[in-house]
Design a protein around this motif. Structure first.
Motif, PDB file in Angstrom:
ATOM      1  N   VAL A  14      -3.420  -9.572  13.336  1.00  0.00           N
ATOM      2  CA  VAL A  14      -3.576  -9.420  11.889  1.00  0.00           C
ATOM      3  C   VAL A  14      -2.523 -10.276  11.195  1.00  0.00           C
ATOM      4  CG1 VAL A  14      -3.487  -7.802   9.960  1.00  0.00           C
ATOM      5  CG2 VAL A  14      -4.467  -7.083  12.160  1.00  0.00           C
ATOM      6  N   VAL A  15      -2.958 -11.121  10.254  1.00  0.00           N
ATOM      7  CA  VAL A  15      -2.019 -11.971   9.518  1.00  0.00           C
ATOM      8  C   VAL A  15      -2.176 -11.727   8.020  1.00  0.00           C
ATOM      9  CG1 VAL A  15      -1.958 -13.727  11.318  1.00  0.00           C
ATOM     10  CG2 VAL A  15      -3.627 -13.934   9.475  1.00  0.00           C
ATOM     11  N   PHE A  16      -1.110 -12.021   7.292  1.00  0.00           N
ATOM     12  CA  PHE A  16      -1.082 -11.741   5.847  1.00  0.00           C
ATOM     13  C   PHE A  16       0.004 -12.593   5.225  1.00  0.00           C
ATOM     14  CE2 PHE A  16       1.031  -8.664   8.542  1.00  0.00           C
ATOM     15  CZ  PHE A  16       2.360  -8.781   8.144  1.00  0.00           C
ATOM     16  N   ASP A  17      -0.023 -12.735   3.921  1.00  0.00           N
ATOM     17  CA  ASP A  17       1.021 -13.508   3.246  1.00  0.00           C
ATOM     18  C   ASP A  17       2.381 -12.879   3.514  1.00  0.00           C
ATOM     19  OD1 ASP A  17      -0.386 -15.618   2.027  1.00  0.00           O
ATOM     20  OD2 ASP A  17      -1.100 -14.292   0.438  1.00  0.00           O
ATOM     21  N   GLY A  18       3.362 -13.712   3.863  1.00  0.00           N
ATOM     22  CA  GLY A  18       4.697 -13.222   4.148  1.00  0.00           C
ATOM     23  C   GLY A  18       4.897 -12.794   5.586  1.00  0.00           C
ATOM     24  N   VAL A  19       3.945 -13.093   6.463  1.00  0.00           N
ATOM     25  CA  VAL A  19       4.095 -12.733   7.868  1.00  0.00           C
ATOM     26  C   VAL A  19       5.192 -13.603   8.492  1.00  0.00           C
ATOM     27  CG1 VAL A  19       2.366 -14.383   8.723  1.00  0.00           C
ATOM     28  CG2 VAL A  19       2.823 -12.279  10.008  1.00  0.00           C
ATOM     29  N   GLN A  20       5.918 -13.045   9.436  1.00  0.00           N
ATOM     30  CA  GLN A  20       6.950 -13.784  10.166  1.00  0.00           C
ATOM     31  C   GLN A  20       6.253 -14.590  11.259  1.00  0.00           C
ATOM     32  OE1 GLN A  20       9.493 -15.574  11.780  1.00  0.00           O
ATOM     33  NE2 GLN A  20      10.849 -14.064  10.831  1.00  0.00           N
ATOM     34  N   SER A  21       6.344 -15.905  11.181  1.00  0.00           N
ATOM     35  CA  SER A  21       5.579 -16.762  12.085  1.00  0.00           C
ATOM     36  C   SER A  21       5.945 -16.544  13.551  1.00  0.00           C
ATOM     37  CB  SER A  21       5.765 -18.237  11.713  1.00  0.00           C
ATOM     38  OG  SER A  21       7.141 -18.590  11.688  1.00  0.00           O
ATOM     39  N   LEU A  22       7.222 -16.303  13.837  1.00  0.00           N
ATOM     40  CA  LEU A  22       7.620 -16.097  15.225  1.00  0.00           C
ATOM     41  C   LEU A  22       7.095 -14.783  15.788  1.00  0.00           C
ATOM     42  CD1 LEU A  22      11.311 -17.389  15.364  1.00  0.00           C
ATOM     43  CD2 LEU A  22       9.309 -18.385  16.450  1.00  0.00           C
ATOM     44  N   THR A  48      -7.118 -14.638  15.178  1.00  0.00           N
ATOM     45  CA  THR A  48      -6.320 -14.183  14.033  1.00  0.00           C
ATOM     46  C   THR A  48      -7.266 -13.863  12.888  1.00  0.00           C
ATOM     47  OG1 THR A  48      -6.026 -16.469  13.285  1.00  0.00           O
ATOM     48  CG2 THR A  48      -4.285 -15.527  14.674  1.00  0.00           C
ATOM     49  N   ALA A  49      -6.879 -12.888  12.083  1.00  0.00           N
ATOM     50  CA  ALA A  49      -7.712 -12.506  10.942  1.00  0.00           C
ATOM     51  C   ALA A  49      -6.828 -12.126   9.766  1.00  0.00           C
ATOM     52  CB  ALA A  49      -8.635 -11.346  11.310  1.00  0.00           C
ATOM     53  N   SER A  50      -7.160 -12.646   8.602  1.00  0.00           N
ATOM     54  CA  SER A  50      -6.447 -12.317   7.364  1.00  0.00           C
ATOM     55  C   SER A  50      -7.328 -11.391   6.526  1.00  0.00           C
ATOM     56  CB  SER A  50      -6.126 -13.589   6.582  1.00  0.00           C
ATOM     57  OG  SER A  50      -7.310 -14.177   6.075  1.00  0.00           O
ATOM     58  N   PRO A  51      -6.792 -10.808   5.468  1.00  0.00           N
ATOM     59  CA  PRO A  51      -7.588  -9.855   4.678  1.00  0.00           C
ATOM     60  C   PRO A  51      -8.925 -10.414   4.196  1.00  0.00           C
ATOM     61  CG  PRO A  51      -5.302  -9.684   4.054  1.00  0.00           C
ATOM     62  CD  PRO A  51      -5.392 -10.861   4.994  1.00  0.00           C
ATOM     63  N   ASP A  52      -8.946 -11.687   3.790  1.00  0.00           N
ATOM     64  CA  ASP A  52     -10.180 -12.266   3.245  1.00  0.00           C
ATOM     65  C   ASP A  52     -10.618 -13.527   3.979  1.00  0.00           C
ATOM     66  OD1 ASP A  52      -8.174 -13.933   2.460  1.00  0.00           O
ATOM     67  OD2 ASP A  52      -8.409 -13.588   0.303  1.00  0.00           O
ATOM     68  N   HIS A  85       8.336 -10.486   5.701  1.00  0.00           N
ATOM     69  CA  HIS A  85       8.598 -10.062   4.331  1.00  0.00           C
ATOM     70  C   HIS A  85       7.372  -9.441   3.677  1.00  0.00           C
ATOM     71  CE1 HIS A  85      12.045 -13.240   4.105  1.00  0.00           C
ATOM     72  NE2 HIS A  85      12.372 -12.174   4.806  1.00  0.00           N
ATOM     73  N   GLY A  86       6.199  -9.833   4.147  1.00  0.00           N
ATOM     74  CA  GLY A  86       4.965  -9.316   3.561  1.00  0.00           C
ATOM     75  C   GLY A  86       4.732  -7.843   3.801  1.00  0.00           C
ATOM     76  N   THR A  87       5.540  -7.219   4.659  1.00  0.00           N
ATOM     77  CA  THR A  87       5.392  -5.776   4.889  1.00  0.00           C
ATOM     78  C   THR A  87       6.170  -4.947   3.884  1.00  0.00           C
ATOM     79  OG1 THR A  87       7.280  -5.674   6.433  1.00  0.00           O
ATOM     80  CG2 THR A  87       5.108  -6.181   7.367  1.00  0.00           C
ATOM     81  N   ASP A  91      -0.007  -5.300   1.816  1.00  0.00           N
ATOM     82  CA  ASP A  91      -1.331  -5.553   1.254  1.00  0.00           C
ATOM     83  C   ASP A  91      -2.209  -4.341   1.561  1.00  0.00           C
ATOM     84  OD1 ASP A  91      -4.018  -6.416   0.841  1.00  0.00           O
ATOM     85  OD2 ASP A  91      -3.381  -8.506   1.115  1.00  0.00           O
ATOM     86  N   ALA A  92      -2.716  -3.696   0.522  1.00  0.00           N
ATOM     87  CA  ALA A  92      -3.516  -2.483   0.704  1.00  0.00           C
ATOM     88  C   ALA A  92      -4.748  -2.740   1.559  1.00  0.00           C
ATOM     89  CB  ALA A  92      -3.933  -1.926  -0.654  1.00  0.00           C
ATOM     90  N   ARG A  93      -5.264  -3.957   1.507  1.00  0.00           N
ATOM     91  CA  ARG A  93      -6.441  -4.283   2.314  1.00  0.00           C
ATOM     92  C   ARG A  93      -6.109  -4.227   3.799  1.00  0.00           C
ATOM     93  NH1 ARG A  93      -7.745 -10.004  -0.152  1.00  0.00           N
ATOM     94  NH2 ARG A  93      -5.453 -10.043   0.096  1.00  0.00           N
TER      95      ARG A  93
END
Length: 328
Positions: A14-22, A48-52, A85-87, A91-93
């Motif tokens: 699961v990926v999202f804005d602000g995810v730590q790449s490492l 990998t999958a993002s919210p949208d 940082h995105g946690t 993201d509610a989604r």
């Protein structure tokens, strides 16, 4: 190759804005490398999958293009949730999707603060978990129904496995590859990534010196250094207080106040770390390691290992000492 290596294991990240790449790149490289190391590139199928389904921006500024959107994927085997940082404001989604689909994963994994997303989704209730040391208190306060352990690099509780910060995700992934495909495959991947296949999950996130603060006063700093360099010496409070030129009572209070640990606990951690290093890297026998590390007897060291690590020194060496490369 054993039959357990003959099937493909889906790994959804699961990926999202602000995810730590490492947090995601480390485990993904391990799982992908394991396929090649085993002679079967399809041993793991990583997606990998993002919210949208749209690209996300990592906390480092990198842009990641996912394979799919979360609503369009299903979980069949391993679900990995990284941190970053995105946690902080999730993201509610992502949380809603995890709440609905997380329980269908055969293996549920998190790296770093990804544990907070699993907790928000109600997937960690009643479980013992690990997370980045800097966020363990916050996770424990926000989710009192979760048993947060701030020390280990990763924790496995049933089908749920949570790891600490950043590189500990590699340690967790290597442990899973060893379980799935065998030690030799995991060792090959570890060598390729130039990491050691030897860190147990309950290894501390920091060395004893890093886990404790450095004392402000010079005499106490000198005592800390003395303990590190002489674990075999008399490290009783009386002896250390004399070295610091303080009364035992004053020394105990000052050492605890300035380092964050009582003298005895600091000594215990240094001795355990010293013994582990000798068992991992040196040829000395258990009895010699016990003497050199200040335990006096193998039985005293055994009790310390069982209490702190849940394993005896000989078994620790067998499991976590690197296998030497064959002589050509």
């Amino acid at each position: 190759m054993e039959k357990r290596a003959e099937r493909c294991r889906d790994v959804l990240v699961v990926v999202f804005d602000g995810v730590q790449s490492l947090d995601l790149a480390g485990p993904v490289e391990v799982f992908t490398g394991a396929g090649y190391a085993s002679g079967r590139p399809g041993a793991y199928r990583v997606r990998t999958a993002s919210p949208d389904g749209e690209p996300v921006r990592c906390s480092s500024g990198l842009t990641l293009v996912p394979d799919a959107a979360l609503p369009d994927v299903t979980v069949t085997h391993t679900l990995l949730v990284p941190g970053g940082h995105g946690t902080r404001v999730p993201d509610a989604r992502v949380v809603d999707w995890l709440r609905v689909h997380g329980r269908s994963a055969r293996r549920l994994l998190s790296v770093c603060t990804g544990a907070s997303l699993l907790a928000e989704a109600g997937l960690l209730r009643g479980r013992r978990v690990a997370t980045h040391w800097a966020h363990s208190d916050a996770l424990a306060r926000a989710h009192p129904d979760v048993a947060v352990d701030a020390d280990p690099i990763y924790v496995r509780d049933g089908h749920v496995a949570t790891s600490a910060g950043v590189t500990s995700g590699i340690d967790l992934a290597l442990a899973l590859v060893e379980e799935d495909l065998g030690r030799e495959v995991a060792l090959t991947v570890a060598r390729h990534l130039v990491v050691f296949l030897r860190r147990p999950g309950n290894q501390a996130q920091f060395s004893a010196q890093l886990a404790a603060q450095t004392a402000r006063r010079q005499p106490l700093r000198e005592v800390q250094q003395w303990i590190t360099e002489h674990p075999e010496a008399d490290l009783s409070v009386t002896a250390l207080a004399e070295r610091a030129r303080l009364s035992p009572r004053h020394f105990t209070r000052a050492f605890h106040a300035e380092t964050g640990l009582p003298p005895g606990r600091y000594v215990d951690r240094v001795r355990l770390e010293h013994a582990r290093r000798l068992l991992e890297d040196g040829p000395a026998g258990v009895e010699e390691v016990a003497r050199a590390s200040g335990y006096g007897t193998p039985e005293a060291m055994r009790r310390a290992f069982l209490k702190a690590l849940g394993t005896a020194p000989a078994e620790y060496r067998r499991r976590f000492r690197p296998t030497p490369d064959p002589v050509p």
